[in-house]
Write an enzyme that holds these catalytic residues in place. Structure first.
Site, PDB file in Angstrom:
ATOM      1  N   LYS A   4      -8.922  -0.582   5.679  1.00  0.00           N
ATOM      2  CA  LYS A   4      -7.701  -1.219   5.932  1.00  0.00           C
ATOM      3  C   LYS A   4      -6.677  -0.097   6.787  1.00  0.00           C
ATOM      4  CE  LYS A   4      -5.109   0.038   1.856  1.00  0.00           C
ATOM      5  NZ  LYS A   4      -4.375   0.875   2.308  1.00  0.00           N
ATOM      6  N   THR A   5      -6.729   1.052   6.270  1.00  0.00           N
ATOM      7  CA  THR A   5      -5.892   2.218   7.023  1.00  0.00           C
ATOM      8  C   THR A   5      -6.306   2.266   8.651  1.00  0.00           C
ATOM      9  OG1 THR A   5      -5.892   3.461   4.887  1.00  0.00           O
ATOM     10  CG2 THR A   5      -5.160   4.500   7.105  1.00  0.00           C
ATOM     11  N   ASP A  14       1.549  -2.204   4.778  1.00  0.00           N
ATOM     12  CA  ASP A  14       0.115  -1.625   3.954  1.00  0.00           C
ATOM     13  C   ASP A  14       0.677  -2.070   2.580  1.00  0.00           C
ATOM     14  OD1 ASP A  14      -1.964  -0.639   3.606  1.00  0.00           O
ATOM     15  OD2 ASP A  14      -1.468   1.434   3.319  1.00  0.00           O
ATOM     16  N   GLU A  15      -0.452  -2.227   1.802  1.00  0.00           N
ATOM     17  CA  GLU A  15      -0.608  -2.707   0.291  1.00  0.00           C
ATOM     18  C   GLU A  15       0.381  -3.631  -0.063  1.00  0.00           C
ATOM     19  OE1 GLU A  15      -2.947  -1.414  -1.361  1.00  0.00           O
ATOM     20  OE2 GLU A  15      -3.226   0.827  -0.786  1.00  0.00           O
ATOM     21  N   GLN A  54      -6.563  -5.917  -6.104  1.00  0.00           N
ATOM     22  CA  GLN A  54      -6.097  -4.595  -6.521  1.00  0.00           C
ATOM     23  C   GLN A  54      -4.564  -4.438  -6.845  1.00  0.00           C
ATOM     24  OE1 GLN A  54      -7.866  -1.145  -4.282  1.00  0.00           O
ATOM     25  NE2 GLN A  54      -8.537  -2.586  -2.770  1.00  0.00           N
ATOM     26  N   ARG A  63     -13.431   2.899  -6.765  1.00  0.00           N
ATOM     27  CA  ARG A  63     -13.014   4.278  -6.311  1.00  0.00           C
ATOM     28  C   ARG A  63     -14.335   5.131  -6.217  1.00  0.00           C
ATOM     29  NH1 ARG A  63      -9.492   2.849  -3.907  1.00  0.00           N
ATOM     30  NH2 ARG A  63     -10.255   0.859  -4.862  1.00  0.00           N
TER      31      ARG A  63
END
Length: 730
Positions: free
Chosen positions: A35-36, A219-220, A250, A602
């Protein structure tokens, strides 16, 4: 670099998101799906040759660290960017808006920002002013009510709480707000609520700020609350070019106001939105993703997606039941130590996650006992240390002379012999004239009943602050701060009391000056006020640096956004994960399930889950049962101890827990063992506390309790069945 060159390392779905021409776009980006990369490449494409000026793109993240990394990645793609980009956290964007336009709401541009400790101190002061005892319980209750009230959206109108019993927070709220205005200060909630209030009440302000941007990148997005969602909607209202990236699976911050509904109902807030799913995972093995999906698919409140990877196979999920939290800590530490000795990575490749901070104690004890290097993310932050807070308070007073909280903190730092009676007369004088304490301090000679010595000390303090303030306006921030520290002796004043600890505190003060200098290097046009604003908005993870030489210990909440080759998740039990306070409502259970999903995803190569048969809570040992979430992982994905049917009973598998090197690592039998007999005088060895001698024996069998006198000179009472001890001699 042309756009074709920018996009050569993107997969088809990422490329589709980067190339989206305009209008609302939601990118549902699963864990480890890049995503980044999508956000930075989209920014680079928009701001590339012949594109949108970088200053007309707003990019919002959730930590300052993430904002800095985003800027660095964009510059690697398209070269240097202007200094004053609109890239930052929601709070930092709010600060910039209010510094520019807050006067429309009666907010002065040089306002201070209260951190959590300052906010608590202010509530205590307001309690005293209103004749209430500032007990810890009352202060925390009032803070919760104040934050809840400020964080509500739509904003409450007037006395909307009529007809119900008013809490201390409701009663104190207007007095708390009045104190903030008197001190020219804002709290964290203001930094979000006031810009939105400005846009709602002043259409000209909305047009001014929304017209500044042609594109908004967020973002997020799953972590936004209702006010943040409204801020995005308003700031994208002119062009409607909003690109939100996030993952509903998430969303784990509901307890602090995040609303997963923002991403689930994105199309309602942004009509005509396009949705693109990123489901290819670049991080984890197939086994880890299968286990994670088996858990998360049980949530009803999700948009639906399934991650896939080219990393086929992979090690099964390790699942182990231990007898107590102490044995659990020892198992994790010994397993990490064995893998390190086998050459299966560096310490920094390992991470241990847990649901609550309290769980770290037993894990830390075990890592110290085995001399394994570790670091804790989310411990006491650098900028929260007393000696650093003292210097910060001085600098805040230079920037905002109305900051009475900072004034009171440093008036006697270092000690100037200003007594309590002198303080009280000064405060009464200032209150009667509605003047800041620093201004009253400069007029101390006119305060009735104040002796010449007290007045002279106060006036000298005010004159010194005025002199430092003039310097701070003329010199580089780090130079002004260094001169203040040296003249006042803030770096050496602790050494007289405790030479060793004092030197450590002095080093922290010097490191703080270096931090200002580093900020100046990154932000050549930045002022002291800009630096203080950035420090006020730092999160736990902004100041945490990953170390290749230490195992990372952290809560599951702090782990989001990170990745490690090998992950341990401790305490996967009912009452911990899901947490006891989250088991009454379906939506909170679903958030707890998302928390486990975050922990699982993770990991790159291996996940090990542990739980204990009993756990010490509030000084009492009680039974624990495996988490209901463990039953959702298919048995074929588990190695070690696996669940055997409903009810969470554990059974051992026939396979040893082996790594690719065929090295066999420690396993713990879950079957109860006969308790060995102990007598008074026996020498024993404890895995954490070392050698000792039995001083008393109570009970028998599995209920045997020993009183043990350990070599360093302290005694402990230990229930044998929960302790990792061995008899080493009579």
């Amino acid at each position: 670099m042309n756009n074709d060159g920018l996009e050569k390392d993107l997969n088809p779905e990422q490329r589709e998101a980067v190339r989206h021409e305009g209008g609302p776009l939601l990118v549902l980006a699963g864990a480890g799906s890049g995503k980044t990369r999508v956000l930075t490449h989209r920014f680079a494409r928009l701001a590339g040759p012949g594109g949108v000026p970088p200053g007309r793109i707003l990019a919002v993240t959730f930590t300052n660290k993430a904002a800095g990394e985003m800027r660095e990645r964009i510059e690697r793609l398209i070269g240097p960017l202007p200094y004053r980009l609109w890239v930052g956290t929601f709070h930092s964007i709010g600060v910039r808006i209010l510094r520019r336009s807050g006067e429309a709401l009666g907010i002065r541009a040089d306002f201070a920002i209260l951190d959590a400790e300052d906010q608590r101190r202010l509530v205590k002061a307001v309690c005293r002013e209103q004749g209430l005892e500032p007990s810890a319980e009352r202060v925390e209750s009032a803070l919760r009510a104040i934050r809840r009230r400020k964080g509500s959206f739509p904003f409450p109108e007037g006395e909307s709480d009529r007809g119900r019993r008013r809490s201390d927070g409701d009663f104190l709220f207007p007095f708390y707000e009045a104190a903030l205005r008197r001190f020219n200060a804002l709290d964290f909630e203001d930094l979000l609520a006031l810009p939105v209030k400005l846009f709602i009440e002043r259409e000209d302000m909305l047009r001014l700020h929304a017209s500044r941007f042609e594109h908004v990148l967020v973002d997020e997005f799953q972590d936004t609350n209702r006010i943040q969602n409204e801020m995005v909607r308003l700031l994208s209202s002119v062009h409607r070019n909003v690109c939100a990236v996030g993952d509903d699976d998430q969303s784990i911050y509901g307890w602090r106001g995040a609303d997963v509904g923002n991403i689930l109902r994105f199309e309602e807030s942004f009509p005509g939105a396009r949705v693109i799913r990123l489901e290819r995972n670049y991080r984890s093995t197939e086994a880890i993703l299968e286990a994670a999906h088996a858990v998360i698919r049980n949530n009803r409140g999700r948009r639906g997606k399934k991650l896939w990877t080219e990393r086929k196979g992979g090690e099964p999920i390790g699942l182990f039941r231990l007898r107590s939290e102490r044995e659990e800590g020892l198992f994790v530490a010994e397993d990490v130590g064995a893998r390190l000795r086998a050459g299966l990575g560096r310490p920094g490749d390992f991470a241990v996650f847990y649901r609550t901070n309290a769980q770290s104690r037993a894990i830390e004890d075990a890592f110290r006992a085995l001399a394994l290097p570790y670091t804790i993310a989310g411990g006491t932050r650098f900028y929260e240390r007393k000696e650093v807070k003292d210097v910060l308070a001085y600098l805040r007073l230079l920037v905002n002379p109305r900051d009475d909280l900072s004034f009171e903190r440093v008036l006697n730092v270092p000690s100037r012999g200003i007594g309590e009676k002198t303080r009280e007369r000064l405060k009464a004088f200032a209150a009667a004239r509605r003047a800041p304490l620093l201004e009253a301090c400069a007029r101390a000679g006119t305060i009735d009943g104040l002796g010449k010595r007290g007045a002279a000390l106060l006036e000298e303090f005010a004159e010194r602050i005025a002199r430092f303030r003039r310097r701070s306006e003329e010199e580089a921030p780090h130079v002004a701060a260094r001169e203040l520290v040296e003249e006042l002796g803030l770096d050496t004043m602790h050494e007289e009391k405790d030479e060793l600890r004092g030197e450590a505190r002095a080093e922290n003060v010097r490191e703080f000056i270096s931090a200002i200098a580093e900020y100046e290097a990154r932000n050549p046009e930045g002022t002291l006020a800009d630096f203080l604003g950035e420090v006020s908005l730092l999160t736990d993870l902004d100041s945490w640096e990953e170390s290749p030489d230490a195992v990372t210990l952290m809560t599951l909440h702090n782990s989001k956004g990170l990745e490690f080759p090998r992950v341990y998740i401790a305490g996967v039990e009912e009452g911990l994960l899901p947490h006891l306070l989250s088991t009454e409502r379906d939506e909170t259970i679903e958030e707890e399930r998302r928390l486990l999903y975050v922990g699982l995803t993770r990991a790159k190569d291996r996940v090990t889950l542990t739980h204990a048969s009993s756990r010490l809570r509030f000084g009492e040992i009680g039974p624990s049962s495996p988490s209901r979430f463990l039953e959702e992982i298919p048995p074929h994905l588990i190695e070690g101890h696996r669940l055997a049917g409903k009810g969470g009973a554990c059974a051992r598998t026939n396979r040893a827990d082996r790594d690719t090197s065929e090295q066999v690592f420690p396993e713990y039998e879950n079957e109860s063992q006969e308790t060995p007999p102990f007598r008074v005088g026996d020498r024993i060895r404890h895995a954490v506390w070392g050698d000792g001698r039995v001083a008393g024996v109570q009970g028998s069998g599995t209920d045997t309790k020993l009183t043990i006198r350990f070599a360093p000179g302290f005694s402990k009472k230990i229930l044998v069945r929960f302790a990792n001890i061995e008899r080493i001699g009579p």
